[in-house]
Design a protein around this motif. Sequence first.
Motif, PDB file in Angstrom:
ATOM      1  N   ARG A 292       0.812  -1.212   0.000  1.00  0.00           N
ATOM      2  CA  ARG A 292       0.000   0.000   0.000  1.00  0.00           C
ATOM      3  C   ARG A 292       0.845   1.260   0.000  1.00  0.00           C
ATOM      4  N   GLU A 293       2.123   1.145   0.372  1.00  0.00           N
ATOM      5  CA  GLU A 293       2.993   2.317   0.414  1.00  0.00           C
ATOM      6  C   GLU A 293       3.796   2.407  -0.876  1.00  0.00           C
ATOM      7  N   TRP A 294       3.695   3.563  -1.513  1.00  0.00           N
ATOM      8  CA  TRP A 294       4.387   3.771  -2.786  1.00  0.00           C
ATOM      9  C   TRP A 294       5.178   5.077  -2.739  1.00  0.00           C
ATOM     10  N   LEU A 295       6.274   5.090  -3.481  1.00  0.00           N
ATOM     11  CA  LEU A 295       7.016   6.323  -3.719  1.00  0.00           C
ATOM     12  C   LEU A 295       6.415   7.014  -4.932  1.00  0.00           C
ATOM     13  N   ASN A 296       6.163   8.311  -4.799  1.00  0.00           N
ATOM     14  CA  ASN A 296       5.589   9.086  -5.902  1.00  0.00           C
ATOM     15  C   ASN A 296       6.509  10.261  -6.212  1.00  0.00           C
ATOM     16  N   ILE A 297       7.107  10.244  -7.392  1.00  0.00           N
ATOM     17  CA  ILE A 297       7.985  11.333  -7.849  1.00  0.00           C
ATOM     18  C   ILE A 297       7.331  11.992  -9.052  1.00  0.00           C
ATOM     19  N   THR A 298       7.135  13.305  -8.988  1.00  0.00           N
ATOM     20  CA  THR A 298       6.550  14.034 -10.110  1.00  0.00           C
ATOM     21  C   THR A 298       7.565  15.004 -10.693  1.00  0.00           C
ATOM     22  N   VAL A 299       7.569  15.076 -12.012  1.00  0.00           N
ATOM     23  CA  VAL A 299       8.405  16.031 -12.749  1.00  0.00           C
ATOM     24  C   VAL A 299       7.454  16.884 -13.577  1.00  0.00           C
ATOM     25  N   THR A 357       2.983  17.098 -16.683  1.00  0.00           N
ATOM     26  CA  THR A 357       3.381  16.497 -15.408  1.00  0.00           C
ATOM     27  C   THR A 357       3.474  14.990 -15.572  1.00  0.00           C
ATOM     28  N   PHE A 358       4.650  14.442 -15.291  1.00  0.00           N
ATOM     29  CA  PHE A 358       4.838  12.994 -15.261  1.00  0.00           C
ATOM     30  C   PHE A 358       4.919  12.566 -13.803  1.00  0.00           C
ATOM     31  N   SER A 359       4.213  11.484 -13.465  1.00  0.00           N
ATOM     32  CA  SER A 359       4.206  10.955 -12.102  1.00  0.00           C
ATOM     33  C   SER A 359       4.691   9.514 -12.125  1.00  0.00           C
ATOM     34  N   VAL A 360       5.799   9.286 -11.425  1.00  0.00           N
ATOM     35  CA  VAL A 360       6.398   7.951 -11.338  1.00  0.00           C
ATOM     36  C   VAL A 360       6.006   7.331  -9.996  1.00  0.00           C
ATOM     37  N   HIS A 361       5.479   6.115 -10.024  1.00  0.00           N
ATOM     38  CA  HIS A 361       5.074   5.404  -8.814  1.00  0.00           C
ATOM     39  C   HIS A 361       5.863   4.103  -8.720  1.00  0.00           C
ATOM     40  N   ILE A 362       6.598   3.927  -7.634  1.00  0.00           N
ATOM     41  CA  ILE A 362       7.391   2.715  -7.408  1.00  0.00           C
ATOM     42  C   ILE A 362       7.093   2.209  -5.999  1.00  0.00           C
ATOM     43  N   PRO A 363       6.841   0.909  -5.832  1.00  0.00           N
ATOM     44  CA  PRO A 363       6.486   0.389  -4.503  1.00  0.00           C
ATOM     45  C   PRO A 363       7.650   0.492  -3.522  1.00  0.00           C
ATOM     46  N   LEU A 364       7.334   0.840  -2.292  1.00  0.00           N
ATOM     47  CA  LEU A 364       8.331   0.885  -1.224  1.00  0.00           C
ATOM     48  C   LEU A 364       8.530  -0.508  -0.633  1.00  0.00           C
ATOM     49  N   ILE A 365       9.677  -0.707  -0.012  1.00  0.00           N
ATOM     50  CA  ILE A 365       9.977  -1.987   0.627  1.00  0.00           C
ATOM     51  C   ILE A 365      10.356  -1.749   2.079  1.00  0.00           C
ATOM     52  N   ASP A 366      10.234  -2.790   2.884  1.00  0.00           N
ATOM     53  CA  ASP A 366      10.671  -2.735   4.272  1.00  0.00           C
ATOM     54  C   ASP A 366      12.152  -3.082   4.328  1.00  0.00           C
ATOM     55  N   VAL A 367      12.923  -2.279   5.028  1.00  0.00           N
ATOM     56  CA  VAL A 367      14.359  -2.499   5.139  1.00  0.00           C
ATOM     57  C   VAL A 367      14.712  -2.706   6.592  1.00  0.00           C
ATOM     58  N   GLN A 368      15.408  -3.797   6.864  1.00  0.00           N
ATOM     59  CA  GLN A 368      15.845  -4.061   8.227  1.00  0.00           C
ATOM     60  C   GLN A 368      16.917  -3.058   8.622  1.00  0.00           C
ATOM     61  N   PRO A 369      16.889  -2.588   9.861  1.00  0.00           N
ATOM     62  CA  PRO A 369      17.920  -1.635  10.288  1.00  0.00           C
ATOM     63  C   PRO A 369      19.313  -2.235  10.179  1.00  0.00           C
TER      64      PRO A 369
END
Length: 508
Positions: A292-299, A357-369
């Motif tokens: 459900r968590e995504w990175l959204n970058i817009t140019v 406007t371009f919107s890039v959506h890439i799924p986020l991942i869980d990263v262990q500390p």
Amino acid sequence: MTSSLISELVLKHSSAIHYLRKSSGEITWVSDSTKRFFNTEPDTLVGQPLNSFFVKGQLGQERWHDLQALHLQTDTPAQIEVEMQGPRPSPFWVELREVRIHDPELNPSDQIIGVGVDVNDRKFRESHLQQAQRLENLGLLAAGIAHDLNNILSPILMAGSLMRTTAQDARQLRMIEILQSSAERGSRIVRQILGFSRSNEGERGPVDPRHILREVLLVVEETFPRNIEVHNDILLDLGHIDANPTQIHQLLLNLCINARDAMPEGGILKIEARTSQISTPPPGIVNHHSRREWLNITVEDNGSGISPEAIEQIWLPFYTTKLRGDGTGLGLSTVRGLVSLHGGFITVSSKVDHGTTFSVHIPLIDVQPEAPPVEAALQNRPGSGEHILVVDDEPSLRDMITDTLTARGYHVTVAADGVEGLATANLMGSDLDLVITDVHMPQMSGDIMVNVLKRIYPDLPIISISGHPNVEKNWAGSEQAQPDLSLAKPFTGPQLVQQVCKLLPPQI
């Protein structure tokens, strides 16, 4: 079936165009294949000069003169490749093959018979192959230049670290900071230039997108025209994505370049980065339905925009709205391919004369500390007189490494290449505690020297240093001995000391 009927069928269904013309150029007959070739009826071509279909300009005139000259020299077949302009929306390349005929039944008898073959696809492939070869050559040239620049920048960075300890006032300290910041800026530029020629393009792992965005912003701010204002709004915490940094850098830079080209008179370029929740990704996005968590970058730009007709085709390979020669039509298709490769999707909204406007959506991942780093006190502890051999063909870098390590309490011996390094190591024998070696050197390279040293002294710790972007190739192969640690040039004095401390445990 008679031969005349066979000939008629061949001419009717041939993918090439067959024609007769006068020596002056006037077309007197063309085959029915004109419909497929020129998208027009044969009668529309009859009576027109053949060269009237050549692309206007000096090049078209030169090709016509070349063709005519070939007929004047001999009666053997003449052959040229020429760019033609017909009812098609854009010019296309044709290979013309002609021969002068002398037949009493023809009136006038001195005519030229010709065949035209559409070679547009072949020319297109050739041009892109040439472009790829030029880019490959530029990559090789850039790799060599980067090696030299990194050798130049390393002593500057290390000198700054040493001079800080001797600075007597704030003015001197400020000059040292300027020296170091300029060298670091040069180092960043070298890394960005080499970003597309690295050999590890396919490698992926957890990436903090803020670092890539900062690099892209540096390139944009330092290279784009000054009449383009760059605004950015990037969250402090964007999480992590499973990505290849070079590919993400490439796709974002492609979007920024498109925005720049849409604002030839200047404008505003906005780069924003947010996180968002997407419960239902678009169709075709697989394996991410539970994320459900995504990175959204817009140019975003406020340039010329894209028409509704063109926006449906911008993702197609080789489609471009730029002027002829200004674009390959591969940028946006590459962007979408890279986004899809990372399990994401891209959207676009645009209005003519109001921007895109371009919107890039890439799924986020869980990263262990990450595991806590080694204590700084251990990494920065003074040496205890350990003997270190430094092997590098750059005198200035050897001197700065020597001064840096000597100031920390180590004994340093130097060598200018692998041959001298091996001889020195054998003389030092068991007194040698650590070797620091460059990889690309004359006489004997560092990887060969490491191979020999590890066989004679298997427990001898070795640090490799290199400013070459493809240095990994030197350590490939099942028989190649590996260094214990590697350090990319340019590096600072503290970075070098930290690596040394990792391999030389404190004396008890």
